[in-house]
Scaffold this motif. Structure first.
Motif, PDB file in Angstrom:
ATOM      1  N   PHE A  23      -5.055  -5.974   4.821  1.00 45.33           N
ATOM      2  CA  PHE A  23      -3.681  -6.522   4.066  1.00 45.33           C
ATOM      3  C   PHE A  23      -3.591  -8.045   4.165  1.00 45.33           C
ATOM      4  CE2 PHE A  23      -2.618  -1.891   4.502  1.00 45.33           C
ATOM      5  CZ  PHE A  23      -2.505  -1.524   3.366  1.00 45.33           C
ATOM      6  N   HIS A  24      -4.008  -8.634   5.185  1.00 42.25           N
ATOM      7  CA  HIS A  24      -3.725 -10.221   5.334  1.00 42.25           C
ATOM      8  C   HIS A  24      -5.112 -11.101   5.323  1.00 42.25           C
ATOM      9  CE1 HIS A  24       0.169  -9.389   6.372  1.00 42.25           C
ATOM     10  NE2 HIS A  24       0.005  -8.328   7.352  1.00 42.25           N
ATOM     11  N   ALA A  25      -5.984 -10.668   6.120  1.00 45.56           N
ATOM     12  CA  ALA A  25      -7.233 -11.741   6.204  1.00 45.56           C
ATOM     13  C   ALA A  25      -7.875 -12.002   4.591  1.00 45.56           C
ATOM     14  CB  ALA A  25      -8.174 -11.435   7.123  1.00 45.56           C
ATOM     15  N   PRO A  26      -8.208 -10.781   3.951  1.00 44.23           N
ATOM     16  CA  PRO A  26      -8.862 -10.929   2.805  1.00 44.23           C
ATOM     17  C   PRO A  26      -7.964 -11.764   1.775  1.00 44.23           C
ATOM     18  CG  PRO A  26      -9.222  -8.539   3.356  1.00 44.23           C
ATOM     19  CD  PRO A  26      -7.878  -9.380   4.437  1.00 44.23           C
ATOM     20  N   PHE A  27      -6.666 -11.628   1.772  1.00 43.66           N
ATOM     21  CA  PHE A  27      -5.877 -12.386   0.758  1.00 43.66           C
ATOM     22  C   PHE A  27      -5.700 -13.931   1.103  1.00 43.66           C
ATOM     23  CE2 PHE A  27      -4.982  -7.809   0.402  1.00 43.66           C
ATOM     24  CZ  PHE A  27      -5.187  -7.582  -0.912  1.00 43.66           C
ATOM     25  N   ASP A 264      -1.155   3.750  -5.112  1.00 45.77           N
ATOM     26  CA  ASP A 264      -1.770   2.412  -5.609  1.00 45.77           C
ATOM     27  C   ASP A 264      -3.230   2.121  -5.048  1.00 45.77           C
ATOM     28  OD1 ASP A 264      -0.917  -0.432  -6.404  1.00 45.77           O
ATOM     29  OD2 ASP A 264      -2.145  -0.523  -4.654  1.00 45.77           O
ATOM     30  N   PRO A 265      -4.115   1.835  -5.818  1.00 45.96           N
ATOM     31  CA  PRO A 265      -5.531   1.519  -5.345  1.00 45.96           C
ATOM     32  C   PRO A 265      -5.925   0.316  -4.462  1.00 45.96           C
ATOM     33  CG  PRO A 265      -5.381   0.868  -7.616  1.00 45.96           C
ATOM     34  CD  PRO A 265      -4.027   1.502  -7.243  1.00 45.96           C
ATOM     35  N   GLN A 266      -5.088  -0.601  -4.227  1.00 44.85           N
ATOM     36  CA  GLN A 266      -5.393  -1.777  -3.750  1.00 44.85           C
ATOM     37  C   GLN A 266      -5.674  -1.688  -2.372  1.00 44.85           C
ATOM     38  OE1 GLN A 266      -2.555  -5.277  -5.262  1.00 44.85           O
ATOM     39  NE2 GLN A 266      -1.458  -3.326  -5.338  1.00 44.85           N
ATOM     40  N   GLU A 267      -5.229  -0.785  -1.582  1.00 46.84           N
ATOM     41  CA  GLU A 267      -5.904  -0.647  -0.236  1.00 46.84           C
ATOM     42  C   GLU A 267      -7.056  -0.131  -0.096  1.00 46.84           C
ATOM     43  OE1 GLU A 267      -4.704   1.969   3.953  1.00 46.84           O
ATOM     44  OE2 GLU A 267      -3.143   1.683   2.293  1.00 46.84           O
ATOM     45  N   PRO A 268      -7.552   1.118  -0.820  1.00 44.06           N
ATOM     46  CA  PRO A 268      -8.882   1.654  -0.635  1.00 44.06           C
ATOM     47  C   PRO A 268      -9.738   0.603  -1.320  1.00 44.06           C
ATOM     48  CG  PRO A 268      -7.308   2.782  -2.399  1.00 44.06           C
ATOM     49  CD  PRO A 268      -6.422   2.035  -1.558  1.00 44.06           C
ATOM     50  N   TYR A 269      -9.470   0.054  -2.540  1.00 37.29           N
ATOM     51  CA  TYR A 269     -10.489  -0.906  -3.043  1.00 37.29           C
ATOM     52  C   TYR A 269     -10.951  -2.011  -1.933  1.00 37.29           C
ATOM     53  CZ  TYR A 269     -12.443  -4.216  -6.299  1.00 37.29           C
ATOM     54  OH  TYR A 269     -13.524  -4.850  -7.283  1.00 37.29           O
TER      55      TYR A 269
END
Length: 351
Positions: A23-27, A264-269
């Motif tokens: 939730f943090h490092a990738p963004f 919502d698909p964002q986490e599994p993506y």
């Protein structure tokens, strides 16, 4: 410390479990307004994963090690267990850093008020990662509300239900409600926040809290009823031992309703290795489209694209514009999560 707007916001992430790594490092890494300078984790496997994914970042053992680097940083993101949020956020603010705290904000409303007051006195930016304000399905509901599609809303139903019979994380298995453990502090924080965002201030009128999984030390099956001052009633379910899941949303109003299944698909993506920079990031499969209207007159409504990157975009604009002294908003005003903590406290007092 003070940020030079000509350089990226020097950022550290404390914790590299699900929160820090997904939730943090990738963004942060995907946004050129930031540099990911340090990551703290004491787990050997996570250290290796962090060093592999972010070779330019310094890998530290503990959040305390990061705080020793405060003079070389601008922002600390806390993805650590809830009971650590208050002391670490307080120390970071006092060290001159702006702070992002993952949800739940802290474990009591009294601690939340203290941090808000402290950030105000010190002139630091403090915000809370209520990322599900940027879920595609929530953005869809919000857009429908803005157009008056339901008429006068009478009931809002919202669920986060999962089949997770084992507690996967050591700290979650050991954490009591006083430590910020349990599904009400976890998924419930999102449900309560979304309900208040849509329908305004509320009071808890009914609450059921149970611990059903063997050895559970905190609630894992919760039902809460809110009565909003706007007149809307919210029914909120959160359950980690749910063999058959209900709709993610059901909204009923004088002119029609909306029912939406799926998550919502964002986490599994991101978990699957995708990037927030991908063209199909945040796009939900059309098969999960919600149903809008009345029985016999239903239309399938495609889901808005999810937008977690917005949190860090808004935060970067705030910091670049002068931080706490800027008139620009923070992505999440901590006064909202403070209301959520008060509702959690009400629910616990009733259950």
């Amino acid at each position: 410390m003070s940020n030079d707007s000509t350089r990226p916001i020097r950022t550290a992430v404390a914790g590299f479990g699900l929160s820090g790594s997904v939730f943090h490092a990738p963004f942060i890494a995907a946004n050129p307004a930031y540099s990911l300078d340090a990551i703290a984790t004491s787990d050997a496997g996570r250290k290796s994963a962090a060093a592999h994914s972010y070779p330019a970042a310094r890998i530290a053992d503990t959040p305390a090690d990061i705080l020793e680097l405060a003079g070389e940083l601008d922002l600390l993101v806390l993805g650590t267990p809830p009971a650590t949020h208050y002391p670490l956020a307080k120390a970071a603010l006092e060290a001159g850093l702006d702070v992002v705290v993952d949800k739940p904000f802290v474990v009591s409303s009294a601690e939340g008020r203290e941090l808000i007051d402290l950030a105000g006195r010190l002139g630091r930016v403090l915000t809370v990662f209520q990322n599900r304000r940027w879920d595609g399905d929530f953005l869809t509901v919000k857009a429908l509300m803005d157009t008056g599609a339901f008429g006068a809303v009478s009931r809002f139903e919202s669920r986060f239900e999962r089949w997770s019979p084992d507690v996967p994380k050591a700290w979650k298995a050991a954490a009591t409600a006083d430590d910020g453990g349990g599904v009400l502090f976890d998924l419930g924080t999102h449900l309560l926040d979304q309900a208040v965002q849509l329908f305004g201030p509320a009071t808890v009128t009914h609450a059921e809290l149970a611990a059903r999984r063997p050895g559970a030390k905190a609630d894992d099956d919760v039902f809460v009823v809110l009565r909003h001052t706007s007149g809307v009633t919210s029914h909120l379910w959160m359950n980690m031992l749910c063999a058959q899941q209900g709709p993610r949303y059901r909204i009923l109003g004088s002119e029609g309703g909306f029912t939406k299944h799926g998550v919502d698909p964002q986490e599994p993506y991101i978990l699957a290795g995708g990037s927030p920079l991908d063209a199909d990031y945040g796009v939900e499969d059309p098969d999960w489209a919600g149903l809008l209207g009345r029985d016999g007159h239903l239309d399938r409504l495609p889901t808005e694209r999810g937008a977690y990157p917005e949190f860090y975009r808004i935060l970067a604009a705030k910091i670049a514009d002068g931080g706490a002294g800027s008139a620009l908003p923070v992505p999440v005003d901590p006064a909202g999560p403070l209301q959520v903590l008060q509702l959690i406290e009400q629910a616990r007092s009733l259950a």
